[in-house]
Design a protein around this motif. Sequence first.
Motif, mmCIF file in Angstrom:
data_model
loop_
_atom_site.group_PDB
_atom_site.id
_atom_site.type_symbol
_atom_site.label_atom_id
_atom_site.label_comp_id
_atom_site.label_asym_id
_atom_site.label_seq_id
_atom_site.Cartn_x
_atom_site.Cartn_y
_atom_site.Cartn_z
ATOM 1 N N TYR A 32 7.439 3.950 1.727
ATOM 2 C CA TYR A 32 7.774 5.152 2.519
ATOM 3 C C TYR A 32 7.746 5.077 3.947
ATOM 4 C CZ TYR A 32 7.664 10.142 3.923
ATOM 5 O OH TYR A 32 8.232 11.406 4.207
ATOM 6 N N GLN A 33 6.864 4.142 4.362
ATOM 7 C CA GLN A 33 7.095 3.679 6.052
ATOM 8 C C GLN A 33 8.376 3.056 6.510
ATOM 9 O OE1 GLN A 33 2.866 1.784 5.526
ATOM 10 N NE2 GLN A 33 2.760 2.895 7.725
ATOM 11 N N ILE A 34 9.213 2.507 5.612
ATOM 12 C CA ILE A 34 10.454 1.823 6.167
ATOM 13 C C ILE A 34 11.644 2.384 5.418
ATOM 14 C CG2 ILE A 34 9.208 -0.070 7.023
ATOM 15 C CD1 ILE A 34 10.364 -1.777 4.373
ATOM 16 N N HIS A 134 1.702 2.076 -2.802
ATOM 17 C CA HIS A 134 1.105 2.421 -1.176
ATOM 18 C C HIS A 134 1.382 3.850 -0.935
ATOM 19 C CE1 HIS A 134 0.564 -0.271 2.580
ATOM 20 N NE2 HIS A 134 0.251 1.060 2.799
ATOM 21 N N TRP A 135 0.757 4.670 -1.825
ATOM 22 C CA TRP A 135 0.252 6.168 -1.292
ATOM 23 C C TRP A 135 1.333 7.174 -1.660
ATOM 24 C CZ3 TRP A 135 -1.935 5.156 4.152
ATOM 25 C CH2 TRP A 135 -3.235 4.292 4.131
ATOM 26 N N ASP A 136 2.555 6.513 -2.189
ATOM 27 C CA ASP A 136 3.489 7.633 -2.436
ATOM 28 C C ASP A 136 3.744 8.348 -3.924
ATOM 29 O OD1 ASP A 136 4.380 5.093 -3.005
ATOM 30 O OD2 ASP A 136 6.102 5.032 -2.016
ATOM 31 N N LEU A 177 -2.944 -1.437 -6.422
ATOM 32 C CA LEU A 177 -3.029 -0.391 -5.232
ATOM 33 C C LEU A 177 -3.371 -0.806 -3.845
ATOM 34 C CD1 LEU A 177 -5.920 1.721 -7.237
ATOM 35 C CD2 LEU A 177 -3.478 2.152 -7.408
ATOM 36 N N ASN A 178 -2.616 -0.155 -2.936
ATOM 37 C CA ASN A 178 -3.117 -0.332 -1.805
ATOM 38 C C ASN A 178 -4.092 0.403 -0.867
ATOM 39 O OD1 ASN A 178 -2.668 -1.650 1.306
ATOM 40 N ND2 ASN A 178 -2.374 0.707 1.584
ATOM 41 N N GLU A 179 -5.248 0.075 -0.605
ATOM 42 C CA GLU A 179 -6.173 1.045 0.127
ATOM 43 C C GLU A 179 -6.694 2.060 -0.671
ATOM 44 O OE1 GLU A 179 -5.633 1.570 4.124
ATOM 45 O OE2 GLU A 179 -5.515 -0.758 4.711
ATOM 46 N N VAL A 307 -7.484 -8.156 1.194
ATOM 47 C CA VAL A 307 -8.182 -7.596 2.276
ATOM 48 C C VAL A 307 -7.590 -7.084 3.577
ATOM 49 C CG1 VAL A 307 -10.422 -8.070 3.681
ATOM 50 C CG2 VAL A 307 -9.952 -9.345 1.760
ATOM 51 N N ASN A 308 -7.614 -5.780 3.689
ATOM 52 C CA ASN A 308 -7.099 -5.182 5.061
ATOM 53 C C ASN A 308 -8.003 -5.113 6.134
ATOM 54 O OD1 ASN A 308 -5.050 -5.201 3.303
ATOM 55 N ND2 ASN A 308 -4.697 -2.932 3.117
ATOM 56 N N PHE A 309 -7.681 -5.693 7.220
ATOM 57 C CA PHE A 309 -8.830 -5.287 8.218
ATOM 58 C C PHE A 309 -8.047 -5.121 9.596
ATOM 59 C CE2 PHE A 309 -11.218 -7.049 11.800
ATOM 60 C CZ PHE A 309 -12.636 -6.297 11.790
ATOM 61 N N TYR A 310 -8.796 -4.191 10.388
ATOM 62 C CA TYR A 310 -8.038 -4.149 11.663
ATOM 63 C C TYR A 310 -9.368 -3.964 12.808
ATOM 64 C CZ TYR A 310 -3.820 -2.595 9.463
ATOM 65 O OH TYR A 310 -2.604 -2.711 8.772
ATOM 66 N N SER A 311 -10.505 -3.408 12.370
ATOM 67 C CA SER A 311 -11.334 -3.308 13.469
ATOM 68 C C SER A 311 -12.752 -3.168 12.844
ATOM 69 C CB SER A 311 -11.067 -2.125 14.225
ATOM 70 O OG SER A 311 -11.846 -1.736 15.210
ATOM 71 N N ASP A 362 -6.716 3.206 19.263
ATOM 72 C CA ASP A 362 -8.129 3.639 19.765
ATOM 73 C C ASP A 362 -9.123 2.807 18.890
ATOM 74 O OD1 ASP A 362 -9.760 4.523 21.855
ATOM 75 O OD2 ASP A 362 -10.499 6.396 20.303
ATOM 76 N N TRP A 363 -8.601 1.805 18.377
ATOM 77 C CA TRP A 363 -9.509 0.866 17.395
ATOM 78 C C TRP A 363 -9.727 -0.140 18.422
ATOM 79 C CZ3 TRP A 363 -5.813 0.362 12.754
ATOM 80 C CH2 TRP A 363 -5.721 1.743 11.869
ATOM 81 N N VAL A 364 -11.104 -0.548 18.275
ATOM 82 C CA VAL A 364 -11.824 -1.797 19.189
ATOM 83 C C VAL A 364 -11.203 -2.890 18.832
ATOM 84 C CG1 VAL A 364 -13.736 -2.254 18.031
ATOM 85 C CG2 VAL A 364 -13.887 -2.262 20.415
ATOM 86 N N PHE A 443 6.922 4.223 10.107
ATOM 87 C CA PHE A 443 6.384 5.463 10.148
ATOM 88 C C PHE A 443 4.898 5.311 9.915
ATOM 89 C CE2 PHE A 443 4.966 9.211 7.284
ATOM 90 C CZ PHE A 443 5.359 10.182 8.147
ATOM 91 N N GLU A 444 3.889 5.635 10.937
ATOM 92 C CA GLU A 444 2.593 5.341 10.661
ATOM 93 C C GLU A 444 1.920 6.570 10.264
ATOM 94 O OE1 GLU A 444 0.639 2.673 10.503
ATOM 95 O OE2 GLU A 444 -1.349 4.122 10.363
ATOM 96 N N TRP A 445 2.201 7.037 9.126
ATOM 97 C CA TRP A 445 1.433 8.188 8.383
ATOM 98 C C TRP A 445 1.220 9.404 9.275
ATOM 99 C CZ3 TRP A 445 2.733 6.646 3.695
ATOM 100 C CH2 TRP A 445 2.623 5.383 3.536
HETATM 101 C C1 FCB Z 1 -3.495 0.575 6.482
HETATM 102 C C2 FCB Z 1 -2.227 1.114 5.760
HETATM 103 C C3 FCB Z 1 -0.806 0.804 6.435
HETATM 104 C C4 FCB Z 1 -0.697 0.965 7.955
HETATM 105 C C5 FCB Z 1 -1.992 0.419 8.527
HETATM 106 C C6 FCB Z 1 -1.970 0.698 10.076
HETATM 107 O O1 FCB Z 1 -4.495 1.530 6.379
HETATM 108 O O2 FCB Z 1 -2.398 0.508 4.554
HETATM 109 O O3 FCB Z 1 0.059 1.304 5.782
HETATM 110 O O4 FCB Z 1 -0.677 2.235 7.918
HETATM 111 O O5 FCB Z 1 -3.092 1.018 8.150
#
Ligand code: FCB
Length: 483
Positions: A32-34, A134-136, A177-179, A307-311, A362-364, A443-445
Amino acid sequence: MTEATLATEGKVSGNTWVFPPAFVWGAGTAAYQIEGAAAEGGRTPSIWDTFSHTPGKTSNGDTGDMAVGHYHRFRDDVALMKQLGLGAYRFSTSWPRIQPGGRGPANIEGLDFYSRLVDELLAGGIEPVLTLYHWDLPQELEDAGGWGSRDTAFRFAEYAAIVADRLGDRVKTWTTLNEPWCAAFLGYASGIHAPGRHEPETALRAAHHMLLGHGLAVGELRSVLPSSAQVSIALNVAQFRTESDSAEDQDAYRRLDALQNRIFLDPLFHGSYPADLKADTAEVTSWDFVEPGDLEIISRPIDLLGVNFYSPMLVAAPLSEQDRAEAGDGGDGHGNSDHSPWVGSSDQVRFVRQAGERTAMDWVVDATGLRDVLLRLHRDYGPVPLAVTENGAAFDDELDADGNAHDPRRISYMRGHLVALHEALSAGVDVRGYFLWSLMDNFEWSFGYSRRFGIIHVDFASQQRVVKSSGRWYSDVIGANAV
Ligand code: FCB
Protein backbone atom coordinates in the motif's frame (compact mmCIF):
# COMPACT_ATOMS: atom_id res chain seq x y z
CA MET A 1 18.82 -17.46 4.12
CA THR A 2 21.66 -19.76 5.03
CA GLU A 3 23.74 -19.55 8.15
CA ALA A 4 26.13 -16.65 8.04
CA THR A 5 29.47 -17.82 9.33
CA LEU A 6 31.90 -15.11 10.30
CA ALA A 7 34.41 -14.19 7.66
CA THR A 8 37.44 -13.55 9.79
CA GLU A 9 38.49 -14.47 13.27
CA GLY A 10 39.15 -10.86 14.26
CA LYS A 11 36.07 -9.61 12.35
CA VAL A 12 37.07 -6.00 12.77
CA SER A 13 40.12 -4.48 11.21
CA GLY A 14 40.73 -0.87 12.04
CA ASN A 15 37.47 0.89 11.39
CA THR A 16 36.11 -1.78 9.10
CA TRP A 17 33.47 -4.26 10.13
CA VAL A 18 33.44 -7.22 7.79
CA PHE A 19 30.19 -9.18 7.48
CA PRO A 20 29.85 -12.94 6.99
CA PRO A 21 30.08 -14.12 3.36
CA ALA A 22 26.44 -15.26 3.16
CA PHE A 23 25.04 -12.12 4.83
CA VAL A 24 21.98 -10.83 2.92
CA TRP A 25 21.81 -7.12 2.07
CA GLY A 26 18.35 -5.88 1.22
CA ALA A 27 15.81 -3.08 1.30
CA GLY A 28 12.09 -3.14 1.95
CA THR A 29 8.75 -1.67 0.93
CA ALA A 30 5.08 -2.55 1.41
CA ALA A 31 2.29 -2.80 -1.15
CA TYR A 32 0.00 0.00 0.00
CA GLN A 33 2.93 2.34 0.58
CA ILE A 34 4.26 2.16 -2.98
CA GLU A 35 1.97 0.50 -5.53
CA GLY A 36 -0.81 2.99 -6.21
CA ALA A 37 -3.17 1.68 -8.92
CA ALA A 38 -5.65 1.28 -6.10
CA ALA A 39 -8.60 0.61 -8.38
CA GLU A 40 -6.75 -1.16 -11.20
CA GLY A 41 -6.25 -4.79 -12.09
CA GLY A 42 -9.28 -5.99 -10.17
CA ARG A 43 -8.08 -4.70 -6.78
CA THR A 44 -10.79 -3.85 -4.25
CA PRO A 45 -10.40 -1.46 -1.28
CA SER A 46 -8.48 -2.37 1.84
CA ILE A 47 -8.92 -0.86 5.28
CA TRP A 48 -6.13 1.58 4.41
CA ASP A 49 -8.08 2.91 1.41
CA THR A 50 -11.10 3.49 3.61
CA PHE A 51 -9.07 4.97 6.46
CA SER A 52 -6.94 7.29 4.33
CA HIS A 53 -10.06 8.53 2.54
CA THR A 54 -11.69 9.38 5.87
CA PRO A 55 -11.16 13.10 6.59
CA GLY A 56 -8.69 13.82 9.35
CA LYS A 57 -7.03 10.41 9.47
CA THR A 58 -3.82 11.15 7.53
CA SER A 59 -1.60 14.22 7.22
CA ASN A 60 -2.82 16.46 4.47
CA GLY A 61 -5.54 13.92 3.62
CA ASP A 62 -2.93 11.87 1.75
CA THR A 63 -3.97 8.46 0.41
CA GLY A 64 -2.24 5.55 -1.30
CA ASP A 65 -4.33 5.93 -4.48
CA MET A 66 -1.22 6.80 -6.48
CA ALA A 67 1.50 6.19 -3.90
CA VAL A 68 4.75 6.11 -5.88
CA GLY A 69 3.25 4.38 -8.88
CA HIS A 70 5.28 1.20 -8.42
CA TYR A 71 2.53 -0.96 -9.96
CA HIS A 72 3.35 0.56 -13.33
CA ARG A 73 7.01 1.35 -12.71
CA PHE A 74 8.16 -1.88 -11.13
CA ARG A 75 10.64 -2.67 -13.90
CA ASP A 76 12.37 0.70 -13.45
CA ASP A 77 12.38 0.18 -9.69
CA VAL A 78 13.97 -3.25 -10.03
CA ALA A 79 16.57 -1.67 -12.33
CA LEU A 80 17.40 0.78 -9.53
CA MET A 81 17.71 -2.09 -7.07
CA LYS A 82 20.12 -3.74 -9.44
CA GLN A 83 22.09 -0.54 -9.75
CA LEU A 84 22.37 -0.43 -5.95
CA GLY A 85 23.55 -4.04 -5.91
CA LEU A 86 20.81 -5.26 -3.56
CA GLY A 87 21.00 -8.97 -2.81
CA ALA A 88 17.36 -9.16 -1.71
CA TYR A 89 14.14 -7.14 -1.87
CA ARG A 90 11.46 -7.36 0.80
CA PHE A 91 8.01 -6.46 -0.51
CA SER A 92 4.45 -7.31 0.41
CA THR A 93 1.59 -8.64 -1.65
CA SER A 94 -1.72 -6.82 -1.49
CA TRP A 95 -4.45 -9.17 -0.26
CA PRO A 96 -7.29 -7.25 -2.02
CA ARG A 97 -5.31 -7.28 -5.27
CA ILE A 98 -4.90 -11.06 -5.13
CA GLN A 99 -8.18 -12.06 -3.52
CA PRO A 100 -10.63 -9.16 -3.91
CA GLY A 101 -12.94 -8.93 -0.94
CA GLY A 102 -10.77 -11.40 0.98
CA ARG A 103 -12.73 -14.49 -0.02
CA GLY A 104 -13.22 -16.74 -2.97
CA PRO A 105 -11.13 -17.36 -6.04
CA ALA A 106 -7.86 -15.65 -6.86
CA ASN A 107 -7.74 -12.62 -9.15
CA ILE A 108 -5.32 -13.82 -11.81
CA GLU A 109 -4.44 -10.26 -12.85
CA GLY A 110 -3.25 -9.55 -9.32
CA LEU A 111 -1.19 -12.72 -9.13
CA ASP A 112 0.26 -11.98 -12.57
CA PHE A 113 1.58 -8.65 -11.34
CA TYR A 114 3.56 -10.25 -8.51
CA SER A 115 4.67 -13.05 -10.78
CA ARG A 116 6.16 -10.52 -13.20
CA LEU A 117 7.79 -8.67 -10.30
CA VAL A 118 9.36 -11.87 -8.98
CA ASP A 119 10.64 -12.80 -12.44
CA GLU A 120 12.11 -9.36 -12.91
CA LEU A 121 13.87 -9.59 -9.53
CA LEU A 122 15.27 -13.03 -10.22
CA ALA A 123 16.47 -11.97 -13.66
CA GLY A 124 18.34 -9.16 -11.90
CA GLY A 125 19.92 -11.54 -9.40
CA ILE A 126 17.80 -10.18 -6.52
CA GLU A 127 16.19 -12.56 -4.05
CA PRO A 128 12.47 -11.86 -3.52
CA VAL A 129 11.46 -11.86 0.16
CA LEU A 130 7.68 -11.84 0.33
CA THR A 131 5.43 -10.58 3.14
CA LEU A 132 1.82 -11.71 2.93
CA TYR A 133 0.29 -9.11 5.22
CA HIS A 134 1.56 -5.57 5.61
CA TRP A 135 -1.70 -4.15 7.01
CA ASP A 136 -3.97 -3.98 3.96
CA LEU A 137 -6.92 -6.10 5.08
CA PRO A 138 -9.71 -6.32 2.46
CA GLN A 139 -12.45 -3.91 3.56
CA GLU A 140 -15.13 -6.60 3.24
CA LEU A 141 -13.37 -8.65 5.91
CA GLU A 142 -13.23 -5.61 8.18
CA ASP A 143 -16.96 -5.13 7.62
CA ALA A 144 -17.44 -8.70 8.80
CA GLY A 145 -15.53 -7.98 12.04
CA GLY A 146 -11.96 -7.59 10.84
CA TRP A 147 -9.23 -9.16 12.94
CA GLY A 148 -11.68 -9.13 15.84
CA SER A 149 -13.39 -12.02 14.06
CA ARG A 150 -11.88 -15.50 14.31
CA ASP A 151 -12.89 -16.22 10.74
CA THR A 152 -10.33 -13.68 9.46
CA ALA A 153 -7.52 -16.01 10.60
CA PHE A 154 -8.89 -18.76 8.35
CA ARG A 155 -9.39 -16.36 5.46
CA PHE A 156 -5.74 -15.28 5.84
CA ALA A 157 -4.51 -18.87 5.65
CA GLU A 158 -6.56 -19.41 2.50
CA TYR A 159 -5.03 -16.32 0.91
CA ALA A 160 -1.54 -17.49 1.94
CA ALA A 161 -2.13 -20.79 0.14
CA ILE A 162 -3.23 -18.96 -3.03
CA VAL A 163 -0.05 -16.86 -3.11
CA ALA A 164 2.23 -19.77 -2.26
CA ASP A 165 0.63 -21.90 -4.94
CA ARG A 166 1.47 -19.33 -7.62
CA LEU A 167 4.84 -17.97 -6.43
CA GLY A 168 6.23 -20.81 -4.32
CA ASP A 169 8.29 -22.18 -7.20
CA ARG A 170 10.37 -18.97 -7.20
CA VAL A 171 10.08 -17.26 -3.80
CA LYS A 172 12.14 -18.95 -1.09
CA THR A 173 11.64 -16.64 1.89
CA TRP A 174 8.13 -15.98 3.19
CA THR A 175 6.88 -13.75 5.99
CA THR A 176 3.33 -14.17 7.21
CA LEU A 177 2.64 -10.91 9.09
CA ASN A 178 4.41 -7.60 9.41
CA GLU A 179 4.28 -6.04 12.89
CA PRO A 180 1.07 -7.52 14.25
CA TRP A 181 1.48 -5.23 17.28
CA CYS A 182 0.88 -2.15 15.12
CA ALA A 183 -1.93 -3.79 13.18
CA ALA A 184 -3.72 -4.89 16.37
CA PHE A 185 -3.07 -2.06 18.81
CA LEU A 186 -2.66 0.99 16.59
CA GLY A 187 -5.50 -0.32 14.41
CA TYR A 188 -8.04 -1.46 17.00
CA ALA A 189 -7.12 0.35 20.25
CA SER A 190 -5.46 3.73 19.76
CA GLY A 191 -7.04 4.02 16.31
CA ILE A 192 -4.18 5.94 14.70
CA HIS A 193 -3.93 3.23 12.03
CA ALA A 194 -6.65 1.56 9.95
CA PRO A 195 -9.31 0.53 10.71
CA GLY A 196 -9.17 3.26 13.35
CA ARG A 197 -11.17 1.54 16.09
CA HIS A 198 -10.92 2.35 19.80
CA GLU A 199 -11.76 -1.01 21.34
CA PRO A 200 -9.18 -2.35 23.82
CA GLU A 201 -10.75 -5.79 24.04
CA THR A 202 -10.86 -6.12 20.25
CA ALA A 203 -7.17 -5.22 20.07
CA LEU A 204 -6.23 -8.19 22.25
CA ARG A 205 -8.65 -10.41 20.33
CA ALA A 206 -7.14 -9.14 17.05
CA ALA A 207 -3.61 -9.90 18.26
CA HIS A 208 -4.66 -13.47 19.02
CA HIS A 209 -6.45 -13.91 15.70
CA MET A 210 -3.41 -12.57 13.83
CA LEU A 211 -1.22 -15.10 15.62
CA LEU A 212 -3.72 -17.83 14.82
CA GLY A 213 -3.78 -16.68 11.19
CA HIS A 214 0.02 -16.81 11.21
CA GLY A 215 0.05 -20.38 12.53
CA LEU A 216 -2.61 -21.53 10.08
CA ALA A 217 -0.71 -19.86 7.24
CA VAL A 218 2.51 -21.58 8.33
CA GLY A 219 0.64 -24.86 7.94
CA GLU A 220 -0.58 -23.94 4.46
CA LEU A 221 2.84 -22.67 3.38
CA ARG A 222 4.53 -25.86 4.57
CA SER A 223 2.13 -27.99 2.59
CA VAL A 224 2.47 -25.97 -0.62
CA LEU A 225 6.11 -24.86 -0.60
CA PRO A 226 9.21 -26.97 -1.17
CA SER A 227 10.89 -28.06 2.06
CA SER A 228 13.77 -25.65 1.41
CA ALA A 229 11.47 -22.63 1.77
CA GLN A 230 11.93 -20.41 4.81
CA VAL A 231 8.90 -19.23 6.76
CA SER A 232 9.02 -16.28 9.13
CA ILE A 233 7.11 -13.50 10.88
CA ALA A 234 8.32 -9.90 11.32
CA LEU A 235 7.83 -8.28 14.73
CA ASN A 236 8.60 -4.76 15.88
CA VAL A 237 10.30 -6.01 19.02
CA ALA A 238 10.62 -3.03 21.34
CA GLN A 239 13.80 -2.33 23.25
CA PHE A 240 12.42 -0.84 26.47
CA ARG A 241 14.84 0.58 28.98
CA THR A 242 14.13 1.82 32.47
CA GLU A 243 15.06 5.03 34.21
CA SER A 244 16.11 3.21 37.38
CA ASP A 245 16.23 -0.16 39.09
CA SER A 246 13.36 0.77 41.39
CA ALA A 247 10.66 -1.86 41.74
CA GLU A 248 8.14 0.63 40.28
CA ASP A 249 10.19 1.30 37.15
CA GLN A 250 10.91 -2.40 36.71
CA ASP A 251 7.18 -3.08 36.92
CA ALA A 252 6.51 -0.53 34.18
CA TYR A 253 9.11 -2.32 32.05
CA ARG A 254 7.55 -5.70 32.74
CA ARG A 255 4.07 -4.48 31.76
CA LEU A 256 5.16 -2.94 28.47
CA ASP A 257 7.41 -5.84 27.58
CA ALA A 258 4.42 -8.14 28.10
CA LEU A 259 2.06 -5.94 26.06
CA GLN A 260 4.32 -5.42 23.10
CA ASN A 261 6.91 -8.20 23.01
CA ARG A 262 6.04 -11.29 25.04
CA ILE A 263 2.41 -11.20 23.85
CA PHE A 264 3.75 -12.38 20.47
CA LEU A 265 7.08 -14.03 21.30
CA ASP A 266 5.82 -16.33 24.05
CA PRO A 267 2.99 -17.95 22.07
CA LEU A 268 5.21 -18.24 18.98
CA PHE A 269 8.21 -19.76 20.71
CA HIS A 270 6.88 -21.17 23.99
CA GLY A 271 3.30 -22.02 23.05
CA SER A 272 1.71 -19.95 25.85
CA TYR A 273 0.62 -16.42 26.71
CA PRO A 274 2.52 -14.81 29.61
CA ALA A 275 0.68 -15.20 32.93
CA ASP A 276 1.47 -11.60 33.91
CA LEU A 277 -0.03 -10.29 30.66
CA LYS A 278 -3.26 -12.14 31.37
CA ALA A 279 -3.31 -10.78 34.93
CA ASP A 280 -2.60 -7.21 33.77
CA THR A 281 -5.42 -7.34 31.24
CA ALA A 282 -7.95 -9.26 33.34
CA GLU A 283 -10.28 -6.27 33.59
CA VAL A 284 -10.32 -5.90 29.81
CA THR A 285 -10.80 -9.47 28.71
CA SER A 286 -11.18 -13.00 29.99
CA TRP A 287 -9.08 -14.25 27.02
CA ASP A 288 -11.96 -16.56 26.15
CA PHE A 289 -11.07 -16.11 22.47
CA VAL A 290 -8.12 -18.49 22.95
CA GLU A 291 -9.57 -21.87 22.04
CA PRO A 292 -8.15 -25.33 22.75
CA GLY A 293 -5.49 -26.17 20.17
CA ASP A 294 -4.81 -22.56 19.12
CA LEU A 295 -1.45 -22.33 20.85
CA GLU A 296 -0.23 -25.54 19.21
CA ILE A 297 -1.03 -23.99 15.83
CA ILE A 298 0.57 -20.64 16.73
CA SER A 299 3.80 -22.26 17.95
CA ARG A 300 4.42 -24.27 14.79
CA PRO A 301 8.17 -23.92 14.17
CA ILE A 302 9.39 -21.10 11.95
CA ASP A 303 12.76 -20.82 10.20
CA LEU A 304 13.53 -17.19 10.77
CA LEU A 305 12.36 -14.30 12.97
CA GLY A 306 12.24 -10.86 11.34
CA VAL A 307 13.07 -7.97 13.65
CA ASN A 308 11.97 -4.43 12.83
CA PHE A 309 13.86 -1.87 14.88
CA TYR A 310 14.08 1.92 14.76
CA SER A 311 14.65 3.36 18.21
CA PRO A 312 14.76 2.28 21.87
CA MET A 313 12.22 3.55 24.43
CA LEU A 314 12.77 4.71 27.98
CA VAL A 315 10.01 3.81 30.41
CA ALA A 316 9.27 4.51 34.05
CA ALA A 317 6.60 4.33 36.69
CA PRO A 318 4.00 7.08 36.47
CA LEU A 319 4.58 10.39 38.16
CA SER A 320 2.47 11.55 41.03
CA GLU A 321 -0.27 13.95 40.00
CA GLN A 322 1.76 16.90 41.18
CA ASP A 323 4.93 15.83 39.35
CA ARG A 324 2.88 15.25 36.25
CA ALA A 325 1.55 18.78 36.28
CA GLU A 326 5.11 20.09 36.57
CA ALA A 327 6.69 17.81 33.97
CA GLY A 328 4.18 18.13 31.15
CA ASP A 329 3.85 15.38 28.56
CA GLY A 330 6.77 12.96 28.46
CA GLY A 331 5.87 11.17 25.21
CA ASP A 332 8.69 9.97 23.01
CA GLY A 333 7.44 9.46 19.47
CA HIS A 334 6.59 5.94 18.25
CA GLY A 335 2.95 6.82 18.88
CA ASN A 336 3.96 5.96 22.42
CA SER A 337 1.13 7.79 23.99
CA ASP A 338 -0.85 5.31 21.91
CA HIS A 339 0.61 2.35 23.75
CA SER A 340 -1.40 3.33 26.75
CA PRO A 341 -5.02 4.18 26.22
CA TRP A 342 -6.30 0.69 25.88
CA VAL A 343 -5.38 -1.81 28.53
CA GLY A 344 -4.92 -2.16 32.27
CA SER A 345 -1.40 -0.74 32.20
CA SER A 346 -2.11 2.74 30.93
CA ASP A 347 -1.96 4.41 34.29
CA GLN A 348 0.99 2.33 35.49
CA VAL A 349 3.59 3.28 32.88
CA ARG A 350 5.21 6.43 31.56
CA PHE A 351 7.36 7.09 28.51
CA VAL A 352 10.35 9.30 29.20
CA ARG A 353 11.76 11.60 26.57
CA GLN A 354 15.37 10.62 25.86
CA ALA A 355 18.24 13.01 25.19
CA GLY A 356 20.00 12.84 21.83
CA GLU A 357 19.64 13.24 18.10
CA ARG A 358 16.16 12.73 16.62
CA THR A 359 14.83 11.80 13.21
CA ALA A 360 11.92 13.48 11.43
CA MET A 361 9.65 10.96 13.20
CA ASP A 362 10.92 12.44 16.50
CA TRP A 363 12.47 9.04 17.27
CA VAL A 364 15.74 9.17 19.18
CA VAL A 365 18.81 7.79 17.40
CA ASP A 366 20.52 5.16 19.55
CA ALA A 367 21.98 2.18 17.72
CA THR A 368 22.83 0.29 20.91
CA GLY A 369 19.11 -0.52 21.02
CA LEU A 370 19.44 -2.71 17.93
CA ARG A 371 22.35 -4.65 19.40
CA ASP A 372 20.49 -5.12 22.67
CA VAL A 373 17.25 -6.26 21.07
CA LEU A 374 19.13 -8.88 19.04
CA LEU A 375 21.02 -10.08 22.12
CA ARG A 376 17.79 -10.32 24.08
CA LEU A 377 16.00 -12.35 21.41
CA HIS A 378 18.96 -14.70 21.16
CA ARG A 379 19.05 -15.11 24.95
CA ASP A 380 15.32 -15.51 25.60
CA TYR A 381 14.01 -17.13 22.42
CA GLY A 382 17.07 -18.55 20.68
CA PRO A 383 18.45 -20.34 18.85
CA VAL A 384 16.08 -19.04 16.14
CA PRO A 385 17.91 -17.36 13.22
CA LEU A 386 17.19 -13.63 13.00
CA ALA A 387 17.10 -11.06 10.21
CA VAL A 388 16.72 -7.32 10.65
CA THR A 389 13.72 -6.87 8.37
CA GLU A 390 13.34 -3.11 8.92
CA ASN A 391 15.69 -0.40 10.13
CA GLY A 392 16.07 3.13 8.85
CA ALA A 393 15.31 6.78 9.45
CA ALA A 394 13.16 9.60 8.10
CA PHE A 395 14.72 12.97 7.39
CA ASP A 396 13.46 16.02 5.49
CA ASP A 397 15.48 15.30 2.36
CA GLU A 398 15.38 17.78 -0.48
CA LEU A 399 16.94 17.81 -3.92
CA ASP A 400 19.66 20.42 -4.31
CA ALA A 401 20.09 22.71 -7.32
CA ASP A 402 21.96 19.93 -9.16
CA GLY A 403 19.16 17.47 -8.56
CA ASN A 404 21.08 15.46 -5.94
CA ALA A 405 19.82 14.41 -2.52
CA HIS A 406 22.50 14.53 0.18
CA ASP A 407 21.46 12.76 3.36
CA PRO A 408 24.52 12.42 5.60
CA ARG A 409 22.39 11.91 8.69
CA ARG A 410 20.81 8.79 7.18
CA ILE A 411 24.26 7.45 6.32
CA SER A 412 25.35 8.00 9.89
CA TYR A 413 22.18 6.30 11.19
CA MET A 414 22.71 3.28 8.95
CA ARG A 415 26.38 3.03 9.73
CA GLY A 416 25.74 3.11 13.48
CA HIS A 417 23.07 0.44 13.26
CA LEU A 418 25.16 -1.82 11.04
CA VAL A 419 28.05 -1.61 13.51
CA ALA A 420 25.58 -2.45 16.30
CA LEU A 421 24.31 -5.41 14.29
CA HIS A 422 27.91 -6.51 13.84
CA GLU A 423 28.42 -6.39 17.59
CA ALA A 424 25.52 -8.81 17.99
CA LEU A 425 27.05 -11.09 15.33
CA SER A 426 30.37 -11.02 17.14
CA ALA A 427 28.59 -11.97 20.35
CA GLY A 428 27.33 -15.11 18.61
CA VAL A 429 23.83 -14.03 17.54
CA ASP A 430 22.76 -15.69 14.29
CA VAL A 431 21.69 -12.65 12.20
CA ARG A 432 21.37 -13.53 8.54
CA GLY A 433 20.49 -10.29 6.85
CA TYR A 434 19.66 -6.58 6.97
CA PHE A 435 16.79 -4.90 5.11
CA LEU A 436 16.97 -1.15 5.05
CA TRP A 437 13.63 0.65 5.37
CA SER A 438 12.97 1.87 2.80
CA LEU A 439 14.06 1.39 -0.77
CA MET A 440 12.30 4.65 -1.70
CA ASP A 441 10.27 7.47 -0.20
CA ASN A 442 6.64 6.40 0.10
CA PHE A 443 3.26 6.70 1.85
CA GLU A 444 4.15 6.64 5.55
CA TRP A 445 0.71 5.61 6.87
CA SER A 446 -0.98 8.32 8.93
CA PHE A 447 1.91 10.69 8.13
CA GLY A 448 1.07 10.46 4.43
CA TYR A 449 3.90 11.67 2.21
CA SER A 450 5.36 13.96 4.86
CA ARG A 451 8.03 11.52 6.06
CA ARG A 452 10.81 10.33 3.77
CA PHE A 453 12.49 7.03 4.69
CA GLY A 454 13.97 6.16 1.29
CA ILE A 455 17.51 5.75 0.07
CA ILE A 456 15.92 6.74 -3.24
CA HIS A 457 14.27 10.16 -3.36
CA VAL A 458 10.86 10.29 -5.03
CA ASP A 459 9.31 13.48 -6.38
CA PHE A 460 5.71 12.61 -5.55
CA ALA A 461 4.31 14.87 -8.29
CA SER A 462 6.43 13.61 -11.20
CA GLN A 463 7.28 10.20 -9.65
CA GLN A 464 10.87 10.80 -10.62
CA ARG A 465 13.42 8.74 -8.65
CA VAL A 466 16.90 9.94 -7.61
CA VAL A 467 19.32 7.77 -5.64
CA LYS A 468 20.31 9.65 -2.47
CA SER A 469 23.88 9.75 -1.10
CA SER A 470 22.80 7.07 1.38
CA GLY A 471 21.86 4.81 -1.52
CA ARG A 472 25.31 5.18 -3.02
CA TRP A 473 26.88 4.62 0.39
CA TYR A 474 24.78 1.48 0.95
CA SER A 475 25.77 0.24 -2.47
CA ASP A 476 29.44 0.52 -1.46
CA VAL A 477 28.74 -1.35 1.77
CA ILE A 478 27.05 -4.15 -0.16
CA GLY A 479 29.90 -4.30 -2.66
CA ALA A 480 32.52 -4.51 0.09
CA ASN A 481 30.38 -6.70 2.39
CA ALA A 482 31.71 -4.40 5.08
CA VAL A 483 31.05 -1.12 6.85
C1 FCB B 1 7.09 0.23 10.38
C2 FCB B 1 6.25 -0.25 9.22
C3 FCB B 1 6.72 0.26 7.88
C4 FCB B 1 7.13 1.71 7.96
C5 FCB B 1 8.12 1.92 9.08
C6 FCB B 1 8.63 3.33 9.21
O1 FCB B 1 6.33 0.19 11.54
O2 FCB B 1 6.27 -1.66 9.18
O3 FCB B 1 5.69 0.05 6.95
O4 FCB B 1 6.02 2.50 8.11
O5 FCB B 1 7.54 1.54 10.30
